[in-house]
Write an enzyme that holds these catalytic residues in place. Sequence first.
Site, PDB file in Angstrom:
ATOM      1  CG  ASP A 398     -75.662  90.511 -78.031  1.00 55.56           C
ATOM      2  OD1 ASP A 398     -76.367  91.229 -78.757  1.00 55.56           O
ATOM      3  OD2 ASP A 398     -75.521  90.715 -76.815  1.00 55.56           O
ATOM      4  CG  ASP A 399     -69.844  90.286 -80.181  1.00 50.84           C
ATOM      5  OD1 ASP A 399     -69.238  91.357 -80.136  1.00 50.84           O
ATOM      6  OD2 ASP A 399     -69.974  89.542 -79.187  1.00 50.84           O
TER       7      ASP A 399
END
Length: 649
Positions: A398-399
Site C-alpha cells: 500500500d505504501d
Amino acid sequence: MNPLGSTRIIPLPEPEVAIPDFDSKLRQVIARSQEYLLSLQKADGHWCGELKVDSTLCSDVILYLYWVGEGEDELQAKCAQHIRRTQLPDGGWNIYHDGPSEINASVKAYFSLKLAGDSPDASWMRDARANILRLGGIPKMNTYAKLYLALLGQFPWKYLPTIPVEIVSFPKWLFFNLWEVSSWTRAMIVPLAIINHFKPVRPLPPEKQLHELYPVGSEDDDFTLPRDKQHFFCWRNFFLRCDSFLKIYEKIPFHPLRKFALKAAEKWMVARMGDGSDGLATIFPAMLNALIALRSLGYASDHPLYKKAWEDFKGLFVDEADQFRIQPCLSPVWDTAITTIALCESGVSAEDVSITKASEWLVKREVRFKGDWAQRISGIKPSGWAFEYRNDYYPDTDDTMMVLMALFRAGVKPESPVFARALGWLMAFQCKDGGWAAFDKDVTKRWLEDVPFADHNAIVDPTCSDLTARVLELLGYLGWKQNHPQVARALNYLRSTQEKDGSWYGRWGVNYIYGTWQALRGLSAIGYDMNQNWIVRARDWLESCQNDDGGWGETCASYDDPDLKGQGPSTPSQTAWALMGLCACGDPYRKSIQKGVRYLIHKQDDDGSWPEEETTGTGFPCVFYLKYDMYRNNWPLLALADYWKMRAN
C-alpha cells in the site's frame, strides 16, 4: 509558513461553466488547505501526523512497568492520567471514538489504574468495576489481553493457548508454519512464544489483585477455550485438540528441540530489531512483546539491545503538557505520499522546493533489503516502501503504491531505476485470486483464523479490494491497458468482491465508504466504462449514504454489524473519499457532489484545516482502530482538487 521556502502554485484550469461566488470560495478553501499542509512540512521535506488510538496502549505500559519493576514513576503517572481522562460516562473504555465500552480495554484500564495506586473505592473505579462485570468480566477477554494478566498472576497460564517456541523452526512444507501467518502476527507470536516458554509471573500483593473482576463464583472455573459442539470435525476443534496435545507436551521435562528453538526464536527477533528497524515490526504490540521477551531471556536493562528497544519504544510517546498519549506506530512515508499527491493535484508545481524535497525524501526511504516477503517471492530486486521511518523487514504494497503515485506526480519518470524497480516489486505481489494483500503474497488461508491465539482477527494477510483498486489506479496513470493479464485478473477480483448492494468492504479504512471509493477510483483510472450497471450500483450506494448536511460518515461499528455500513456522523475524510468515488463516475454537477463539496467548504476552519474527532483508520477490524490526524486535511484537499479539475475538463 512552509519551512522550505515560498511555494509556487500553478493555477488550476478554469471550469467551462463558472459559478462565480461558489468558485471563488472554493479557490480560497483550496489555497488555505495548501498553505496549512505546507506549514506542517518538516525541514527535510516529509510529513508525519499523529496516529491516535484508544487507552489500551497506556494501560499496557503500566502493566509492563509493574511487571518489570524498574521504576518509571513519572511515565506511569502520565499513562494513568491519560486513562482516567478517556473513561466513558458508563465507567468503561472504548476502542474507537464514540464507541461502546469494550471488555479488554476496560479491564486493562481498571487494572492499570489499580496498579498505579487508584483506590478500588474511588467513584471512577466503582463505575469501571460495575461496567466490566456487566460485560462479563475477565473470562470474556481475548487471549492477548489475558496474557498481560497472566504475567502478573491474575489469569492462569494453563488456560492460555500454547505457542510453542518450536514454531520458528517449522518447515515451510508443513501445513502450519511461521510463513503462513501475517507479518504482524509473526512479529507478535515469536516473542510470545519465548514468553510462553518461560511463563514469567510477578506475584502481586493482595490489594493489587483482580478477584473482583471475575463474576461471582467464576474465578476458579475451567477457562479452557470451548469447542464447537455442533461440528465435531472442524478447524476450531482440530486446533483446540492440538493445543491440548501441546499442553501435555509442555509438561514433559524432556524437550529435545527446545534449546535450539529458543535460540532460533531469539535470533529471529533480534535480527528484526537491529539497525534497519525502529523496533520489532515498528508497531506497539510487537515492540512491547519484544521487551518482555528480552527480559524473560535475561537481558538486563543496561544491555545495548534492550536499551535500543526501550528507546525505540519511547519514540511512540507523545508528551504534550497534560496530554500524554502513545502512538501505535509512526506514519511518515504514508503521510508524505498522500500529502504530496494532494498538493500536486491541487496546483503546487512539481518543481517547487516543497515537492522536490518530499520526492527526494521518499526516494531515500526505498527499502533495498530482502525482508520477510522474500520467503514467498524470489527472483525480483528488493524494493518497496515501509509505513514508518525504518522498518526494512516489512515494506508493504500500500505504501509502495502511494509513493509511486506521489513520485509520478512529482515528475519522477516511470523509466527511472527507482520507479521501475519498485513497480516490478509491487507487481510480483499479485496473489492467486488476482488481488493484492498488504505485506505478503498468498498468506490467505482463512482456516487459520480458528487457531486459538488468532482472536486478534488478523492472523492472515488477505487480499482486499481497496489495495487491488489502488494498484489499478496506479497502473491507469502509467498507461497500462485493461487487457494486460495482471490488470484483467485484478479487474475480475474487484468485480467478484463487490457486495450485493454495490459497495466494497474496506480493510484499511472505515469501511465500506473507503472500499467503495477506492474501487471506483481504480476502475476509472484504468479506463473502465463507468456507466456499466454494476458500477452505477456502487455510485448509487454512495449517494444513498449521504447525510442531510451533505457529508458522509461511517463508524467502526460497521465492522461488527454490516447493517450499519455507510452510517455515521459526517467527517471530512470520509466525505472526501465519497466525493472522489462519485467524481470517478463523472458528472461534477450531480446534486450529491455539489452538496459534498459545500460540506467541505463550510467545515473548513480559518487556518485551512478541517476538524475531525472520529476514528476512520483500521488496524485490525473489530479489534484495533486508528485516527490518522493527517486524514482530515490531505484527503479533503485531494477531493476538492479532483472536483475542480473534473469541472474544467
